[in-house]
Design a protein around this motif. Structure first.
Motif, PDB file in Angstrom:
ATOM      1  N   THR A 165       0.826  -1.211   0.000  1.00 47.13           N
ATOM      2  CA  THR A 165       0.000   0.000   0.000  1.00 47.13           C
ATOM      3  C   THR A 165       0.862   1.264   0.000  1.00 47.13           C
ATOM      4  OG1 THR A 165      -0.148  -0.123   2.417  1.00 47.13           O
ATOM      5  CG2 THR A 165      -1.939  -1.120   1.151  1.00 47.13           C
ATOM      6  N   GLY A 166       2.016   1.218   0.668  1.00 45.43           N
ATOM      7  CA  GLY A 166       2.883   2.389   0.691  1.00 45.43           C
ATOM      8  C   GLY A 166       3.364   2.776  -0.701  1.00 45.43           C
ATOM      9  N   ARG A 167       3.623   1.769  -1.554  1.00 44.10           N
ATOM     10  CA  ARG A 167       4.051   2.064  -2.920  1.00 44.10           C
ATOM     11  C   ARG A 167       2.911   2.686  -3.737  1.00 44.10           C
ATOM     12  NH1 ARG A 167       9.188   2.939  -2.685  1.00 44.10           N
ATOM     13  NH2 ARG A 167      10.451   1.097  -2.159  1.00 44.10           N
ATOM     14  N   LEU A 168       1.672   2.266  -3.459  1.00 43.20           N
ATOM     15  CA  LEU A 168       0.547   2.863  -4.163  1.00 43.20           C
ATOM     16  C   LEU A 168       0.399   4.333  -3.790  1.00 43.20           C
ATOM     17  CD1 LEU A 168      -2.177   0.074  -4.097  1.00 43.20           C
ATOM     18  CD2 LEU A 168      -0.481   0.599  -5.854  1.00 43.20           C
ATOM     19  N   ARG A 169       0.665   4.650  -2.530  1.00 43.79           N
ATOM     20  CA  ARG A 169       0.633   6.063  -2.133  1.00 43.79           C
ATOM     21  C   ARG A 169       1.728   6.843  -2.861  1.00 43.79           C
ATOM     22  NH1 ARG A 169      -1.620   9.198   1.851  1.00 43.79           N
ATOM     23  NH2 ARG A 169      -0.420  11.002   2.543  1.00 43.79           N
ATOM     24  N   ASP A 170       2.894   6.223  -3.042  1.00 45.97           N
ATOM     25  CA  ASP A 170       3.970   6.870  -3.780  1.00 45.97           C
ATOM     26  C   ASP A 170       3.562   7.094  -5.238  1.00 45.97           C
ATOM     27  OD1 ASP A 170       5.494   6.848  -1.499  1.00 45.97           O
ATOM     28  OD2 ASP A 170       6.702   5.109  -2.076  1.00 45.97           O
ATOM     29  N   TYR A 171       2.923   6.085  -5.843  1.00 47.70           N
ATOM     30  CA  TYR A 171       2.420   6.250  -7.209  1.00 47.70           C
ATOM     31  C   TYR A 171       1.470   7.453  -7.286  1.00 47.70           C
ATOM     32  CZ  TYR A 171       3.896   2.167 -10.023  1.00 47.70           C
ATOM     33  OH  TYR A 171       4.601   1.257 -10.777  1.00 47.70           O
ATOM     34  N   ALA A 172       0.523   7.505  -6.334  1.00 51.54           N
ATOM     35  CA  ALA A 172      -0.465   8.586  -6.343  1.00 51.54           C
ATOM     36  C   ALA A 172       0.205   9.942  -6.178  1.00 51.54           C
ATOM     37  CB  ALA A 172      -1.492   8.358  -5.238  1.00 51.54           C
ATOM     38  N   THR A 173       1.209  10.014  -5.315  1.00 55.54           N
ATOM     39  CA  THR A 173       1.931  11.272  -5.116  1.00 55.54           C
ATOM     40  C   THR A 173       2.687  11.662  -6.384  1.00 55.54           C
ATOM     41  OG1 THR A 173       2.189  10.797  -2.748  1.00 55.54           O
ATOM     42  CG2 THR A 173       3.682  12.422  -3.708  1.00 55.54           C
ATOM     43  N   PHE A 174       3.352  10.689  -6.985  1.00 52.82           N
ATOM     44  CA  PHE A 174       4.143  10.967  -8.186  1.00 52.82           C
ATOM     45  C   PHE A 174       3.267  11.494  -9.319  1.00 52.82           C
ATOM     46  CE2 PHE A 174       6.060   9.776 -12.238  1.00 52.82           C
ATOM     47  CZ  PHE A 174       7.365  10.217 -12.094  1.00 52.82           C
ATOM     48  N   PHE A 175       2.133  10.829  -9.565  1.00 55.44           N
ATOM     49  CA  PHE A 175       1.294  11.202 -10.705  1.00 55.44           C
ATOM     50  C   PHE A 175       0.278  12.298 -10.368  1.00 55.44           C
ATOM     51  CE2 PHE A 175       2.820   7.015 -12.099  1.00 55.44           C
ATOM     52  CZ  PHE A 175       3.265   7.351 -13.366  1.00 55.44           C
ATOM     53  N   ALA A 176       0.389  12.883  -9.169  1.00 62.85           N
ATOM     54  CA  ALA A 176      -0.483  14.007  -8.808  1.00 62.85           C
ATOM     55  C   ALA A 176      -0.042  15.298  -9.485  1.00 62.85           C
ATOM     56  CB  ALA A 176      -0.504  14.192  -7.293  1.00 62.85           C
ATOM     57  N   THR A 177       1.208  15.347  -9.958  1.00 60.79           N
ATOM     58  CA  THR A 177       1.720  16.583 -10.554  1.00 60.79           C
ATOM     59  C   THR A 177       2.855  16.273 -11.514  1.00 60.79           C
ATOM     60  OG1 THR A 177       2.875  18.662 -10.100  1.00 60.79           O
ATOM     61  CG2 THR A 177       3.186  16.884  -8.510  1.00 60.79           C
ATOM     62  N   GLU A 178       2.899  16.996 -12.636  1.00 64.22           N
ATOM     63  CA  GLU A 178       4.006  16.820 -13.580  1.00 64.22           C
ATOM     64  C   GLU A 178       5.307  17.399 -13.036  1.00 64.22           C
ATOM     65  OE1 GLU A 178       3.498  16.862 -17.933  1.00 64.22           O
ATOM     66  OE2 GLU A 178       1.504  17.707 -17.540  1.00 64.22           O
ATOM     67  N   ARG A 179       5.223  18.113 -11.930  1.00 60.48           N
ATOM     68  CA  ARG A 179       6.463  18.583 -11.302  1.00 60.48           C
ATOM     69  C   ARG A 179       7.323  17.425 -10.812  1.00 60.48           C
ATOM     70  NH1 ARG A 179       6.156  21.784  -6.756  1.00 60.48           N
ATOM     71  NH2 ARG A 179       4.024  21.210  -6.195  1.00 60.48           N
ATOM     72  N   SER A 180       6.707  16.228 -10.748  1.00 57.86           N
ATOM     73  CA  SER A 180       7.464  15.039 -10.354  1.00 57.86           C
ATOM     74  C   SER A 180       8.542  14.678 -11.372  1.00 57.86           C
ATOM     75  CB  SER A 180       6.519  13.847 -10.183  1.00 57.86           C
ATOM     76  OG  SER A 180       5.548  14.095  -9.201  1.00 57.86           O
ATOM     77  N   VAL A 181       8.405  15.170 -12.606  1.00 62.36           N
ATOM     78  CA  VAL A 181       9.394  14.852 -13.646  1.00 62.36           C
ATOM     79  C   VAL A 181      10.060  16.119 -14.166  1.00 62.36           C
ATOM     80  CG1 VAL A 181       8.388  12.667 -14.363  1.00 62.36           C
ATOM     81  CG2 VAL A 181       7.482  14.780 -15.330  1.00 62.36           C
ATOM     82  N   ALA A 182      10.105  17.139 -13.349  1.00 58.96           N
ATOM     83  CA  ALA A 182      10.787  18.376 -13.740  1.00 58.96           C
ATOM     84  C   ALA A 182      12.282  18.110 -13.891  1.00 58.96           C
ATOM     85  CB  ALA A 182      10.545  19.469 -12.701  1.00 58.96           C
ATOM     86  N   ALA A 183      12.919  18.858 -14.771  1.00 54.91           N
ATOM     87  CA  ALA A 183      14.370  18.775 -14.992  1.00 54.91           C
ATOM     88  C   ALA A 183      14.796  17.410 -15.516  1.00 54.91           C
ATOM     89  CB  ALA A 183      15.123  19.106 -13.700  1.00 54.91           C
ATOM     90  N   GLY A 184      13.847  16.662 -16.085  1.00 51.74           N
ATOM     91  CA  GLY A 184      14.200  15.401 -16.728  1.00 51.74           C
ATOM     92  C   GLY A 184      14.468  14.245 -15.795  1.00 51.74           C
ATOM     93  N   ARG A 185      14.307  14.417 -14.517  1.00 49.67           N
ATOM     94  CA  ARG A 185      14.515  13.336 -13.547  1.00 49.67           C
ATOM     95  C   ARG A 185      13.247  13.146 -12.714  1.00 49.67           C
ATOM     96  NH1 ARG A 185      19.382  11.335 -12.579  1.00 49.67           N
ATOM     97  NH2 ARG A 185      18.771  10.729 -10.469  1.00 49.67           N
ATOM     98  N   GLY A 186      13.060  11.945 -12.230  1.00 49.76           N
ATOM     99  CA  GLY A 186      11.892  11.676 -11.417  1.00 49.76           C
ATOM    100  C   GLY A 186      12.189  11.861  -9.942  1.00 49.76           C
ATOM    101  N   ARG A 187      11.281  12.478  -9.244  1.00 52.73           N
ATOM    102  CA  ARG A 187      11.415  12.592  -7.785  1.00 52.73           C
ATOM    103  C   ARG A 187      10.043  12.631  -7.151  1.00 52.73           C
ATOM    104  NH1 ARG A 187      11.379  17.420  -4.708  1.00 52.73           N
ATOM    105  NH2 ARG A 187      10.568  19.233  -5.844  1.00 52.73           N
ATOM    106  N   LEU A 188       9.977  12.233  -5.897  1.00 51.68           N
ATOM    107  CA  LEU A 188       8.728  12.200  -5.147  1.00 51.68           C
ATOM    108  C   LEU A 188       8.648  13.454  -4.289  1.00 51.68           C
ATOM    109  CD1 LEU A 188       6.695   9.889  -5.341  1.00 51.68           C
ATOM    110  CD2 LEU A 188       7.531   9.034  -3.164  1.00 51.68           C
TER     111      LEU A 188
END
Length: 370
Positions: A65-88
């Motif tokens: 379940t913790g990973r699903l929360r991470d998925y939801a956080t990541f895909f809540a905003t395109e700022r998660s992939v700013a500067a060409g790298r992924g971050r939470l």
């Protein structure tokens, strides 16, 4: 995002949804597995094979379940992939709209995960579950304390007196807010069981104490809230604290001088945060049934502990957290913060996925202090 009604359908639907998030969630942008692995793993990126196993529709692996929360956080905003790298992004980096998107997405993923796992939805004899469902035809008793009405009832409402034409017995029950919330939910999810509520001083020892018991409230008004947890070897106890001795008892864990107390929070004598206890274990009077404890320092803590698994918005993710955290245990307990809205005094439902909510966790002989 409903799961198809086919064998393994829940797992397949979850795997497909995770893949669709990565490939189609943002218009004109796909997220490579490596970018997602970097974001979810932080300093130690996840393996690409693990990401693939979660997306594999032929033989899917169900993420925690913790990973699903991470998925939801990541895909809540395109700022998660700013500067060409992924971050939470951390919670305090998300704006209100992004938090709303995360919460909605997380709820959808949790719903799919519930259909994809084999977490039991009912209590089998001698076992504990992580919701309010009991086996069919069970006998369930919600046990409340008796209100202290003062010397000769001079402080009580006149309707509490049996001789009054408008006598209302429920006015003599403690923690009525929690009782009404819980009783309605129990009757709804257990339509074929005998579900009743009773004051502790009216229990028939040889009969009802062997049913599935639910204790509401603390030791000040409910004698069973001290006796039965002690019989069940629960390491959490209530003790009198000089700052709150007139209205409630605080929770304490530990032995001798090495103890930790968990105190409510007040602002100008107004309660802003209570402490709640939710515990479940075999009934010490009958190992084939269960004992559940919903308790608090004050009444709002009791109410918050009940709402933990009755709140339509949060109960599924709380159930999932408990199932993942205490899988395989035959007894568990958790102390949690219960926030109170300052202006209206309403207790909010604790969110166990938020680590700041969890104060202390125990199962069998293993404990963790938050």
């Amino acid at each position: 995002m409903a799961a198809p009604n086919v064998p393994g359908g829940g797992r397949v639907a979850l795997a497909r949804s995770l893949r669709d998030l990565r490939l189609r969630h943002w218009a004109g942008r796909t997220v490579p597995q490596r970018t997602l692995a970097e974001a979810l793993g932080g300093a130690k990126p996840l393996s690409l094979s693990l990401i693939s196993s979660w997306e594999n529709e032929k033989s899917p692996t169900v993420p925690p379940t913790g990973r699903l929360r991470d998925y939801a956080t990541f895909f809540a905003t395109e700022r998660s992939v700013a500067a060409g790298r992924g971050r939470l992004l951390a919670d305090d980096e998300l704006d209100d709209a992004e938090k709303a998107t995360r919460d909605k997405l997380y709820e959808q993923l949790l719903g799919l995960r519930t259909g994809a796992t084999d977490v039991p939805v009912s209590i089998a004899p001698g076992q504990v579950s992580f919701n309010w469902r009991y086996p069919r035809n069970s006998e369930v008793r919600v046990v409340c304390g008796k209100l202290d009405l003062g010397v000769q009832d001079e402080l009580a409402h006149p309707y509490t007196r049996p001789g009054h034409l408008n006598h209302t017995d429920l006015l003599t029950f403690a923690d009525v807010d929690a009782l009404v919330e819980l009783f309605g939910h129990l009757r709804m999810v257990n339509p074929e069981s005998d579900v009743r509520f009773v004051r502790a001083d009216r229990l028939r020892e040889a009969d009802e104490l062997t049913s599935h018991l639910i204790l509401l409230g603390g030791i000040g008004l409910n004698d069973l809230s001290e006796r039965l947890p002690r019989q069940a070897r629960l390491p959490v106890r209530q003790v009198v604290h000089p700052d709150f001795e007139d209205d409630g008892e605080v929770f304490e864990v530990g032995e001798g001088g090495d103890t930790t107390q968990f105190l409510p929070q007040l602002s100008s004598d107004t309660l802003t945060e209570d402490v709640g206890l939710f515990a479940r274990m075999p009934n010490p009077n009958n190992s084939a049934t269960t004992l559940t404890i919903c308790n608090g320092v004050f009444a709002r803590g009791v109410y918050g502990s009940v709402r933990l698994l009755t709140d339509d918005k949060l109960r599924k993710q709380n159930e999932s957290y408990l199932a993942a955290r205490f899988a395989g245990a035959d007894r568990f307990a958790i102390l949690m913060r219960v926030p109170v809205l300052l202006l209206v005094g309403t207790a909010l439902t604790p969110d166990l996925q938020d680590e700041k909510t969890r104060l202390y966790e125990w199962c069998d002989a293993v404990a963790q202090v938050g």
